[in-house]
Design a protein around this motif. Structure first.
Motif, PDB file in Angstrom:
ATOM      1  N   TYR A 235       0.898  -0.903   0.093  1.00  0.00           N
ATOM      2  CA  TYR A 235      -0.169  -0.219  -0.072  1.00  0.00           C
ATOM      3  C   TYR A 235       0.756   1.401  -0.126  1.00  0.00           C
ATOM      4  O   TYR A 235       0.713   2.140   0.728  1.00  0.00           O
ATOM      5  CB  TYR A 235      -0.939   0.031   1.118  1.00  0.00           C
ATOM      6  N   PRO A 241      -5.274   5.236  -8.402  1.00  0.00           N
ATOM      7  CA  PRO A 241      -6.236   5.204  -7.632  1.00  0.00           C
ATOM      8  C   PRO A 241      -5.775   4.811  -6.491  1.00  0.00           C
ATOM      9  O   PRO A 241      -4.884   3.945  -6.193  1.00  0.00           O
ATOM     10  CB  PRO A 241      -7.300   4.387  -8.238  1.00  0.00           C
ATOM     11  N   PRO A 242      -6.569   5.615  -5.327  1.00  0.00           N
ATOM     12  CA  PRO A 242      -6.274   5.229  -3.837  1.00  0.00           C
ATOM     13  C   PRO A 242      -6.203   3.754  -3.582  1.00  0.00           C
ATOM     14  O   PRO A 242      -6.890   3.032  -4.092  1.00  0.00           O
ATOM     15  CB  PRO A 242      -7.114   5.944  -2.983  1.00  0.00           C
ATOM     16  N   CYS A 243      -5.026   3.129  -2.791  1.00  0.00           N
ATOM     17  CA  CYS A 243      -5.131   1.929  -2.401  1.00  0.00           C
ATOM     18  C   CYS A 243      -5.703   1.663  -1.161  1.00  0.00           C
ATOM     19  O   CYS A 243      -5.118   1.909  -0.013  1.00  0.00           O
ATOM     20  CB  CYS A 243      -3.770   1.335  -2.636  1.00  0.00           C
TER      21      CYS A 243
END
Lengths: 243, 243
Positions: A235, A241-243
Motif C-alpha cells: 500500500y 487510484p487510492p489503495c
DNA sequence: CGATTTGTTGACTAATATCAAACTGTGTGG
DNA sequence: CCACACAGTTTGATATTAGTCAACAAATCG
C-alpha cells in the motif's frame, strides 16, 4: 531533521493531514536514544508505556516457539513504528530488537492517546499503518508457507527494496541491510546452511548479492519473477487510484 | 438474536462501551444473507464497499502465490469481521470465502465510517480487533515457519478451540469445524497427504480426532504440549490484569 | 443410485535439515 | 605489527521430513 518529521512524512504519505494535524504531530514529545545492534527494545510479556519510532537503523520483531526456535516476524526500517499495537494490546506477544546500531524515538502511550483523541485523521492514519503491518504479515505467511527457499529469499529482499525505496533509502538497486545469514534463516524458516547455499546460487547467477551489510539486486526482473513479488500489499501510494 | 447483537457482544468483551455506544451499534444497518459453502465474499483486487460480519458458519482468508499454491491465512468464526481492514485498505490484497454454509451480515463502509467518527470508543474497539487479527497472523507465521507438521496441526486446532470456546461454540473438548484435509494442508503449508498421516497419528494416539466436520480433542494436555500453545496472543479477556 | 468429492495407502523422490569442520575477515590487546 | 579471538560464512557428508504420484476406498450429494 527533527525526529517527528520522519513521522509526519510517513503519515502524510497516504492520509491527507491538515496543518493542524501536522502541528500536533510536530509537538509530540519524543525522547531520542541511540542504541547498539542487538539490543532488545521490548520483550514478550512486557507492558510498555511507550511506542518506538525508528529514526535510523534496523529492527526486527520475533517470537520464539516452545521448541526453542526463533521466528522473525518482520523487519523494520526508518519511519516504522514497530510496536504501535502496544497502544491497545497492553501485553507484548513478541519481542522487538534492533539488528543494527539505531537511533530510536520513544513516544509515551499517554501522549499518543491524547493525540488520537483530539486528531481523528491522525488516528485514522495510524490505524491504517497497523493495517498495512498486518498486510505484510499476511504476505510473510505466504512466503514461509508455500514458496520454495530461493523464492522466499528473493521475495523478502524484493519487499525490503520496495520499502527502502519508498523512504529514500535505496539508491538504484542497492540498499543497506545489515543482517547475518543466521538471522535471515530465522526470518525465512530455513536453516542457516541452506540460506548460505541459496545466496551463493543467486550470486553465481548474478541475480543478487548480499554481502557486507549491503544488498545489490543485479537482476530485478529475475528477482521479481522467481519470487512472484507484487508490491500492492505494501500500500505504497502511487499516482494511481487510492489503495 | 439480532445480527448486531453478536457485534455488540464481541466488542464489549474487552472495551467498555457506554449505553450510547451500544445503541449506536444496535442501529447499524446490517444486511443479512445466507450463503453456501465455498462462496467468495471478496476477492483479491476487489474494492468492497461493505464489511462482513460472520453471524453463523466458517470463512477463511487466503492468497495464491505465483506458483499457483494457495495459502490460507486465517479461519473465521461467528462474531469475526474478517475484512474490517477494507475500511482503510481500499483494495483487497487477499481473498475471503466461506468454507461452510454461513449467514453473513454486511455493513456499509459509509455507515462504519460515520460510526467511528461519532463514537470514539467503538473506533478503539474496532481498531483493537484489527490488532488482534494481526497478532493471530504473527502466531500463524511462527506456526508455518518453525513448527514441525504435527505441532502445526495441534496448534491450529488449539487456537480454534480457544476462539470457539470464547464465543460459546465449543462444548467440552468438541467443536464444529467443517474443513477438508486439502484445506487444512493449505492452511498449514503441508501436502494433503501429509496432513492425512498426521491426523491418523493423532487419532491412533488418542490425542485428537477430526472427522465429519467435528474436532474432538481427546487429550488437551498433549495437544498443548506438542504445539506449545499459549493463548495470550488471542487477547481473550480473563479476570486477570487487562491484556 | 451413480457421480463426485474426500480420505487413505504405498512406493518413491526431493527439498531441506543436521552436524561437524574449516575458512575468512575484523577487531583487540600485547 | 602480530597473534589471537570471535563472529560469521562456507563446505561436505549424511539424515529426515515432507512432497509427489497414482491407485483405491469411503463418504457425500443430487
Amino acid at each position: 531533521m527533527h525526529p517527528t518529521e520522519i513521522l509526519t512524512r510517513r503519515l502524510r504519505v497516504d492520509a491527507d493531514l491538515s496543518e493542524d494535524d501536522a502541528k500536533a504531530l510536530k509537538s509530540l514529545p519524543i525522547q531520542v536514544r541511540d542504541v547498539d545492534a542487538d539490543t532488545n527494545i521490548v520483550r514478550e510479556g512486557d507492558r510498555p508505556r511507550v511506542c518506538c519510532v525508528i529514526i535510523k537503523g534496523f529492527a526486527c520483531r520475533s517470537k520464539v516457539a516452545s521448541n526453542g526456535r526463533r521466528q522473525i516476524l518482520s523487519f523494520h526500517i526508518a519511519g516504522d513504528i514497530p510496536d504501535l499495537q502496544s497502544l491497545f494490546l497492553k501485553k507484548m506477544d513478541h519481542d522487538l530488537a534492533t539488528i543494527s546500531p539505531a537511533t530510536l524515538g520513544f513516544i509515551e502511550h499517554s501522549a499518543l492517546d491524547r493525540l488520537i483523541g483530539t486528531n481523528p485523521s491522525i488516528a485514522r492514519a495510524l490505524w491504517r499503518e497497523t493495517l498495512i503491518d498486518a498486510a505484510i504479515f499476511r504476505e510473510w505467511i505466504v512466503n514461509v508457507g508455500v514458496r520454495p527457499a530461493s523464492a522466499r529469499m528473493a521475495h523478502l529482499l524484493a519487499e525490503l527494496r520496495e520499502r527502502m525505496a519508498a523512504v529514500g533509502l535505496a539508491n538504484g538497486e542497492e540498499f543497506e541491510f545489515p543482517i547475518t545469514q543466521a538471522e535471515l534463516s530465522e526470518a525465512l524458516g530455513l536453516s542457516a546452511v541452506h540460506v548460505n547455499r541459496v545466496l551463493q546460487a543467486f550470486r553465481a547467477e548474478h541475480v543478487l548479492d548480499l554481502q557486507r551489510n549491503k544488498v545489490r539486486i543485479a537482476d530485478v526482473e529475475k528477482v521479481i519473477e522467481t519470487s512472484g513479488f507484487d508490491s500492492s500489499y505494501l500500500y505504497i501510494p502511487r499516482n494511481d487510484p487510492p489503495c
